[in-house]
Scaffold this active site. Sequence first.
Site, PDB file in Angstrom:
ATOM      1  CB  THR A   1       3.371  -0.851  -5.199  1.00  0.00           C
ATOM      2  OG1 THR A   1       2.241  -1.556  -4.765  1.00  0.00           O
ATOM      3  CG2 THR A   1       4.412  -1.792  -5.701  1.00  0.00           C
TER       4      THR A   1
ATOM      5  CG  ASP B   1       0.553  -6.362  -8.088  1.00  0.00           C
ATOM      6  OD1 ASP B   1       1.234  -5.594  -8.799  1.00  0.00           O
ATOM      7  OD2 ASP B   1       0.162  -6.047  -6.950  1.00  0.00           O
TER       8      ASP B   1
ATOM      9  CG  HIS C   1      -7.286  -4.358  -5.695  1.00  0.00           C
ATOM     10  ND1 HIS C   1      -7.964  -5.381  -6.311  1.00  0.00           N
ATOM     11  CD2 HIS C   1      -7.321  -4.620  -4.355  1.00  0.00           C
ATOM     12  CE1 HIS C   1      -8.418  -6.216  -5.385  1.00  0.00           C
ATOM     13  NE2 HIS C   1      -8.044  -5.785  -4.212  1.00  0.00           N
TER      14      HIS C   1
END
Length: 319
Positions: free
Chosen positions: A169, A200, A222
Amino acid sequence: LGSMKPVIVVHGGAGRIFKEREEGCRAGVVRAALQGYTVLKQGGSAIDAVEEAVRSMEDDPHFNAGCGSVLNEKGEVEMDAIIMDGKNLNSGAVSAVKCIANPIKLARLVMEKTKHMLLTDHGAHLFAQTMGIPEVPGEKLITQRSRERWKKNLEPDSNPEEFQKDLGTVGAVAIDSEGNVACATSTGGLSNKLIGRVGDTACIGSGGYADNHSGATSTTGHGESIMKVVLARLILYHMEQGMSPEVAADTALDYMKTRVGGLGGVIVVNKAGEWAARFSTKQMSWATVEDDNLHYGIYAGEKYTKPVDEALASEREGL
């Protein structure tokens, strides 16, 4: 200008960074931090700075966001992004968006031009059209590396979980001279994920959170684990209890590891302008600029420092 010393911190994802990609990742986070810092130095807001830093990494194929995003089970790019303003807790996010170069820009528009916080898939696409955001063909966002990884993960004996370790990310947090904080996070998600999977990143409090009363944080790692512990908000909670950014980050990451077995990384800035870049994975590319010094690293305990003027000069030469 206000009295606060501006600070920006960026990350290019936690996980495993392969040797041949190290240099590109390092250069990419440094470039993003310098671009965000330039915004702050010119009196720009924290929100402009984090958007600019993340846009820079979305455009860099070394990272799993924008161009270079990993592919879902069908071989397509679906991206998530969030941005949040610590002044008023306004936030904008998009999830499962396709065919746009910079999801972070769309998230910013959701925050500023709608009454909503999160638009998804088709609705986000319609909104992008309304806002005049140019569409790019899906192939334009796909790198050869993403396609090769996707193919490998389709093989019957493959273990996509093993590949997930180099997640990636991208994110940024900043505090501006007025003392306002902001965060931004953007990702292509998990390789070979189910169509419509949202991690998320698009979720407020998990992928990022910003509140002038405590600070700002952007997370990576994760996604499902991060969501279980609402990692970004958890870190700010610890800072509200009096922990330093570093201790708050380590405490939250440790909890995520022991409670749900999840690994990740975070960048944090508190309302006093103190910052941290911490991770429980093997690596995380990160960079920060404060007091006209650039700091950056990838491995645990690694921290290079150089004067920001020198770094900006070599950036310009490199262009």
